[in-house]
Design a protein around this motif. Structure first.
Motif, short mmCIF file in Angstrom:
data_model
loop_
_atom_site.label_atom_id
_atom_site.label_comp_id
_atom_site.label_asym_id
_atom_site.label_seq_id
_atom_site.Cartn_x
_atom_site.Cartn_y
_atom_site.Cartn_z
N ILE A 151 -13.17 -14.51 10.51
CA ILE A 151 -13.70 -15.04 12.51
C ILE A 151 -14.79 -14.05 12.49
CG2 ILE A 151 -12.78 -14.25 14.88
CD1 ILE A 151 -10.00 -15.69 13.43
N LYS A 152 -15.34 -13.02 11.92
CA LYS A 152 -16.52 -11.90 12.50
C LYS A 152 -17.72 -12.38 11.43
CE LYS A 152 -17.91 -7.18 11.66
NZ LYS A 152 -16.40 -5.65 10.95
N ASP A 153 -17.64 -13.34 10.51
CA ASP A 153 -18.73 -13.50 9.83
C ASP A 153 -18.91 -15.37 9.66
OD1 ASP A 153 -17.14 -14.93 7.53
OD2 ASP A 153 -17.95 -13.25 6.38
N GLY A 154 -17.88 -15.79 10.99
CA GLY A 154 -18.07 -17.41 11.30
C GLY A 154 -17.66 -18.18 9.86
N THR A 155 -17.51 -18.28 8.89
CA THR A 155 -16.39 -18.29 8.27
C THR A 155 -15.36 -19.42 7.80
OG1 THR A 155 -15.98 -16.48 6.69
CG2 THR A 155 -18.08 -17.93 6.54
N TYR A 156 -14.28 -18.88 8.78
CA TYR A 156 -13.16 -19.05 9.07
C TYR A 156 -12.90 -21.12 9.37
CZ TYR A 156 -8.41 -19.85 10.69
OH TYR A 156 -6.81 -20.39 11.00
N ARG A 157 -12.39 -21.51 8.67
CA ARG A 157 -12.23 -22.41 9.11
C ARG A 157 -10.27 -23.28 8.99
NH1 ARG A 157 -15.26 -25.50 4.04
NH2 ARG A 157 -13.72 -23.57 3.34
N ARG A 158 -10.02 -23.99 10.34
CA ARG A 158 -8.27 -24.24 10.62
C ARG A 158 -8.14 -24.83 8.92
NH1 ARG A 158 -4.19 -23.95 13.44
NH2 ARG A 158 -5.68 -22.64 15.08
N TYR A 159 -7.26 -24.71 7.88
CA TYR A 159 -6.95 -25.50 7.31
C TYR A 159 -5.52 -26.33 7.86
CZ TYR A 159 -5.88 -28.15 2.28
OH TYR A 159 -5.68 -28.17 1.74
N ASN A 160 -6.37 -28.04 7.34
CA ASN A 160 -4.90 -28.67 7.89
C ASN A 160 -4.46 -29.62 6.41
OD1 ASN A 160 -3.24 -30.44 9.47
ND2 ASN A 160 -4.73 -31.25 10.31
N PRO A 161 -3.79 -29.09 5.75
CA PRO A 161 -4.09 -30.29 4.41
C PRO A 161 -3.01 -31.33 4.98
CG PRO A 161 -1.58 -27.81 4.17
CD PRO A 161 -3.21 -28.52 5.71
N LYS A 162 -3.09 -32.57 4.45
CA LYS A 162 -2.16 -33.54 4.29
C LYS A 162 -1.27 -33.39 3.28
CE LYS A 162 -6.35 -36.37 4.32
NZ LYS A 162 -6.80 -35.32 3.90
N ILE A 163 -0.79 -32.76 3.87
CA ILE A 163 0.73 -33.06 1.90
C ILE A 163 0.98 -34.07 2.19
CG2 ILE A 163 2.20 -31.75 1.14
CD1 ILE A 163 0.65 -28.96 2.27
N LYS A 164 0.43 -34.76 1.11
CA LYS A 164 1.46 -36.31 1.02
C LYS A 164 2.69 -36.24 -0.31
CE LYS A 164 -3.09 -38.52 0.08
NZ LYS A 164 -4.12 -37.39 -0.08
N ARG A 165 3.93 -36.29 0.87
CA ARG A 165 5.14 -36.19 0.34
C ARG A 165 5.38 -36.36 -0.95
NH1 ARG A 165 6.58 -31.30 2.36
NH2 ARG A 165 5.50 -31.14 4.96
N SER A 166 4.72 -37.44 -1.00
CA SER A 166 5.28 -38.54 -2.71
C SER A 166 4.98 -38.00 -3.97
CB SER A 166 4.81 -40.37 -1.59
OG SER A 166 3.14 -39.75 -1.82
N PHE A 167 3.47 -37.28 -3.43
CA PHE A 167 3.00 -36.56 -4.61
C PHE A 167 3.89 -35.17 -4.45
CE2 PHE A 167 -0.97 -38.20 -3.59
CZ PHE A 167 -0.76 -39.19 -5.01
N ARG A 168 4.74 -34.80 -4.06
CA ARG A 168 5.63 -33.90 -4.38
C ARG A 168 6.30 -33.79 -5.64
NH1 ARG A 168 3.87 -28.88 -2.20
NH2 ARG A 168 3.23 -28.69 -0.95
N LYS A 169 7.17 -32.74 -5.57
CA LYS A 169 7.59 -32.64 -7.21
C LYS A 169 9.27 -33.42 -7.21
CE LYS A 169 8.92 -28.31 -9.15
NZ LYS A 169 8.96 -27.15 -9.01
N LYS A 170 8.97 -34.62 -7.96
CA LYS A 170 10.22 -35.27 -7.88
C LYS A 170 10.31 -35.20 -9.73
CE LYS A 170 8.09 -39.77 -6.29
NZ LYS A 170 7.41 -39.89 -7.64
N LEU A 171 10.63 -34.17 -10.47
CA LEU A 171 10.27 -34.45 -11.33
C LEU A 171 10.84 -35.18 -12.44
CD1 LEU A 171 10.03 -30.82 -11.60
CD2 LEU A 171 7.76 -32.09 -12.27
N ASN A 172 10.73 -36.18 -13.17
CA ASN A 172 11.50 -36.58 -14.15
C ASN A 172 11.67 -36.05 -15.74
OD1 ASN A 172 13.02 -38.63 -15.05
ND2 ASN A 172 11.45 -40.46 -14.52
N LYS A 173 12.58 -35.58 -15.75
CA LYS A 173 12.17 -35.02 -17.52
C LYS A 173 12.70 -35.76 -18.70
CE LYS A 173 11.10 -30.37 -15.83
NZ LYS A 173 12.16 -29.10 -15.13
N SER A 174 13.67 -36.60 -17.76
CA SER A 174 14.27 -37.52 -18.21
C SER A 174 13.72 -38.45 -19.63
CB SER A 174 15.35 -38.65 -17.60
OG SER A 174 14.11 -39.44 -17.34
#
Ligand code: B12
Ligand code: SF4
Length: 422
Positions: free
Chosen positions: A399-422
């Motif tokens: 904030i002090k040096d003006g580099t702060y950026r609010r991060y708002n990830p569009k986390i794609k749940r479908s990509f989230r771990k659904k490990l299929n190790k079979s």
């Protein structure tokens, strides 16, 4: 040529808050691929691997010993389908013999200076060799180009909406030879800096303002490290790193260049350690202690005193690990000679399990002390709270040096771990 590049899953330390950093070696390797390669990257720590028989070749990058078993499972599955698999990475260099049984080709060493290109040319010409050994022939660091972070899905690397760090390196090798470490074997015993202008160009090109400079040690060459920090100041990045040279001139420059916190190895309760932590704090740099439990100097009382000491010295964070005799480390050599290795089940070489006979306590007692250390240190602060405070500090700086950026990830749940190790 269609290539699937895979970074296998690994188990995080018990007690540690689970978050995932973007892998580093795969993006560095991708930057050394010739243009004709169409690379598709999968980090199994954050997404399921899409097994697909249309790939011409599968490349597996293995960093840690504890990843090796999973890497073999993936390779075996592809090889059964007739798709050739090439392995590379740190753990591949440390476990080369075992890897050969699961690979069509094993690459030992670093890929730059046209080496990977030559391997793929061999492959195109039907002449892929079983082993490419560049262990003792390090590439010119002028040929290490900016990593290809475009192959990553950045949305998968945020923790509770907080932007984590991007990994980058400014040098390779390490001139020290500490007892638990295999870096001397891996990167050679020499400090090998990259040209500073290339490093700055790479850092400048990283969208993320927060970096982890993964160099083994920023305490190897005072002049070089000062030159690097000076050039970094205008970038206004905020970064974490392994130890920096303890010299006020250097630390001041590090702080000016955006140093957020450093990892400080702690194995004793000496005044030297206390002073280092104070000095870093005086410069506005945070400290995450990396505390090694189970060395031959430590008995039960010692470890308990060490935990008390950590509470007194006001560490920002602490990461406790159990001494682990990794292949090619001086400590393994010593324990092997003394018959103190309990087993070679590599999946347990995670640094939170006892795999050797400690000198002064039983393996069970050391395991118990490991849990005690985490539970005591984080008893009233809570790990997320301490982590939150560290992030609060970086946000304040931004904030002090003006580099702060609010991060708002569009986390794609479908990509989230659904490990299929079979
Ligand atoms: C960054 C890092 C991490 C990051 C990893 C982040 C991530 N998402 O990947 C984090 C912080 C998570 C991490 C954690 C740990 N780490 Co660590 N880490 C490193 C470090 C400092 C740098 C790795 C790196 O990026 N190097 C730079 C890249 C460019 O080099 P590279 O990986 O060798 O890649 C080159 C070649 O290998 C090759 N290559 C790589 N992949 C492939 C693939 C193919 C197909 C080909 C052809 C070639 C190829 O080409 C690349 C470019 O030339 C190394 C030390 C080091 N200097 O390498 C330790 C190191 C790998 N870590 C180590 C350890 C011990 C750990 C921990 C287990 C313990 C600890 N507290 O440090 C923990 C994990 C604990 C747990 N279970 O939770 C040990 C490895 C021990 C082992 N045998 O498993 C190392 C070697 C450090 C040491 N002190 O000995 N680590
Ligand atoms: S522990 Fe760090 S400083 Fe020591 S040899 Fe390994 S990389 Fe170098």
């Amino acid at each position: 040529m269609k290539m699937q590049l895979i970074y296998p899953e690994w188990i995080k330390l018990e007690h540690q808050t689970v978050f995932h950093l973007p892998p580093h070696a795969p993006v560095v390797v991708a930057s050394a691929l010739p243009d004709y390669v169409d690379v598709h990257f999968f980090d199994e720590n954050v997404q399921a691997i899409e097994y697909d028989s249309s790939y011409d070749i599968v490349a597996i990058s293995v960093l840690l010993t504890c990843q090796i078993k999973r890497a073999f499972e993936i390779a075996d599955k592809y090889r059964k389908q007739g798709i050739p698999v090439i392995f590379g990475g740190i753990a591949v260099m440390l476990h080369a013999q075992e890897v050969m049984e699961h690979a069509d080709s094993v690459f030992l060493g670093e890929v730059e200076d046209g080496r990977l290109e030559a391997v793929l040319d061999d492959f195109k010409n039907g002449k892929l060799k079983k082993v490419y050994n560049y262990m003792h022939d390090h590439p010119d660091t002028n040929t290490i180009y900016s990593a290809r972070r475009d192959i990553l899905n950045n949305d998968l690397y945020a923790y509770r909406g907080i932007q984590m760090v991007d990994l980058v390196h400014a040098s390779r090798g390490c001139k020290f030879n500490c007892f638990p470490c295999c870096n001397n074997f891996l990167g050679g015993a020499n400090f090998r800096p990259r040209p500073i202008d290339m490093v700055i160009k790479e850092m400048e090109g990283i969208k993320n303002n927060r970096l982890f400079i993964v160099d083994n040690s920023l305490a190897q060459d005072k002049q070089w490290v000062m030159d690097l920090f000076r050039e970094m100041i205008p970038l206004k990045k905020k970064w974490v790193s392994h130890p920096i040279l303890y010299d006020d001139e250097v630390l001041k420059l590090a702080a000016d260049a955006g140093c957020w916190y450093v990892y400080q190895a702690i194995a004793d309760t000496s005044d030297t350690i206390k002073e280092r932590i104070e000095r870093l704090h005086d410069h506005g740099i945070g400290v995450e202690g990396t505390i090694l439990l189970g060395t031959d100097e430590q008995d039960e009382d010692y470890i308990k005193r060490l935990i008390d000491f950590l509470m007194e010295v006001n560490l920002d964070m602490a990461e406790f690990t159990i001494l682990t005799p990794f292949p090619e480390s001086p400590i393994r050599n010593k324990f092997e000679k003394q018959g103190r290795i309990l087993h070679n089940n590599w999946s347990d070489y995670t640094c939170d399990k006892v795999v050797f006979k400690p000198k002064h306590v039983t393996p069970e007692k050391l395991q118990e002390l490991y849990h005690l250390a985490w539970n005591t240190f984080y008893a009233d602060g809570g790990q997320q709270t301490k982590m939150g405070s560290l992030f609060y500090k970086v946000i304040q700086k931004e904030i002090k040096d003006g580099t702060y950026r609010r991060y708002n990830p569009k986390i794609k749940r479908s990509f989230r771990k659904k490990l299929n190790k079979s």
